[in-house]
Design a protein around this motif. Structure first.
Motif, PDB file in Angstrom:
ATOM      1  N   LEU A 239       2.736 -10.683   1.510  1.00  0.00           N
ATOM      2  CA  LEU A 239       1.301 -10.366   1.471  1.00  0.00           C
ATOM      3  C   LEU A 239       0.479 -11.633   1.692  1.00  0.00           C
ATOM      4  O   LEU A 239      -0.451 -11.652   2.501  1.00  0.00           O
TER       5      LEU A 239
ATOM      6  N   HIS B  81      -2.851  -5.840  -1.634  1.00  0.00           N
ATOM      7  CA  HIS B  81      -2.558  -4.495  -2.142  1.00  0.00           C
ATOM      8  C   HIS B  81      -3.860  -3.918  -2.693  1.00  0.00           C
ATOM      9  O   HIS B  81      -4.496  -4.521  -3.547  1.00  0.00           O
TER      10      HIS B  81
ATOM     11  N   PHE C   5      -2.393  -1.132   1.669  1.00  0.00           N
ATOM     12  CA  PHE C   5      -2.587  -2.573   1.813  1.00  0.00           C
ATOM     13  C   PHE C   5      -3.655  -2.814   2.864  1.00  0.00           C
ATOM     14  O   PHE C   5      -3.654  -2.157   3.904  1.00  0.00           O
TER      15      PHE C   5
END
Ligand code: SAH
Length: 229
Positions: free
Chosen positions: A181, A188, A207
């Motif tokens: 990420l 998220h 996401f």
């Protein structure tokens, strides 16, 4: 297919089907079962199982798709979740992508037969579609790969502000995706946890792409697999 059962299943994931939706989904089911005799598309062919595990499950994510979104489904296979989404959300422009050309030909055949003109297909690998990078509002994937790998495949395809909707059983892969990420400029946003009508638990994880994907991503599949982010 029993329309009352189908409607009931799908309403349990928060989606109301019209009669026309039921007709299209039912015809699609018949086509999958027929094609499955010649070519393995799915292990789930019993009518009720199909309604729950393929149709209701695919539709459980549609509340995450904005009006008129341009959507790509990575590893669509026989069309999950892309085909049910295209049938029920005629405002959404859907592209189904899979490395197996036969599966994409099957989806095109279904779309023609059902007169669902908001879905098209591309046969190829997600990480090789440079001309499609930064083109999509929404990317979906179900049963394709682990979350950290999927993020590397999905983020390049999204516009900034676009959303990746991952169909998972639970949030257990989230911890292992932290570094992916961060590296890819994604965050998220939410998880919708639900139970399918048969009690199976599902997590629809969303996401958002918050920054451009660094130029070195996605890598070739060999490198992604060998050293996932
Ligand atoms: N989403 C479908 C199919 C899951 S099977 C479902 O839920 O039923 C996984 C599919 O992903 C296979 O059809 C495989 O060909 C495809 N796939 C795996 N990696 C891919 C990649 N990098 N690019 C495109 N398709 C991929």
């Amino acid at each position: 297919m029993d329309f009352d059962f189908l409607k009931d299943c799908v309403s349990k994931v928060g989606v109301e089907l019209t009669r026309e939706n039921c007709e299209s989904l039912s015809r699609y089911y018949e086509m999958v079962v027929e094609k499955n005799k010649a070519f393995n598309l799915t292990a789930i062919t019993e009518e009720k199982d199909f309604a729950i595990k393929h149709i209701a499950d695919s539709l459980a994510g549609i509340s995450e798709i904005p009006q008129n979104a341009v959507l790509l489904d990575i590893g669509a296979g026989a069309g999950f979740p892309s085909m049910p989404i295209a049938i029920v959300r005629r405002d959404v422009s859907v592209t189904a992508l899979d490395s197996t050309a036969k599966k994409m030909n099957f989806i095109s055949e279904c779309a023609r037969e059902l007169k669902i003109d908001n879905i098209k297909t591309i046969a190829g690998r997600a990480e090789e579609q440079r001309n499609l990078f930064s083109q999509f509002d929404v990317v979906t994937a179900r049963a394709v790969s682990s979350l950290n790998i999927l993020l590397e495949l999905a983020m390049p395809l999204l516009k900034i502000g676009g959303r990746f909707v991952a169909y998972k059983t639970d949030e257990s892969e989230l911890d292992g995706a932290k570094s992916a990420l961060e590296t890819l400029g994604a965050k998220h946003v939410s998880t919708k946890s639900l139970s399918l009508p048969n009690g199976d638990s599902r997590a629809i994880m969303v996401f958002e792409k918050i920054a451009p994907t660094p130029k070195q991503y996605p890598r070739l599949y060999g490198a992604i697999k060998k050293k996932p982010l």
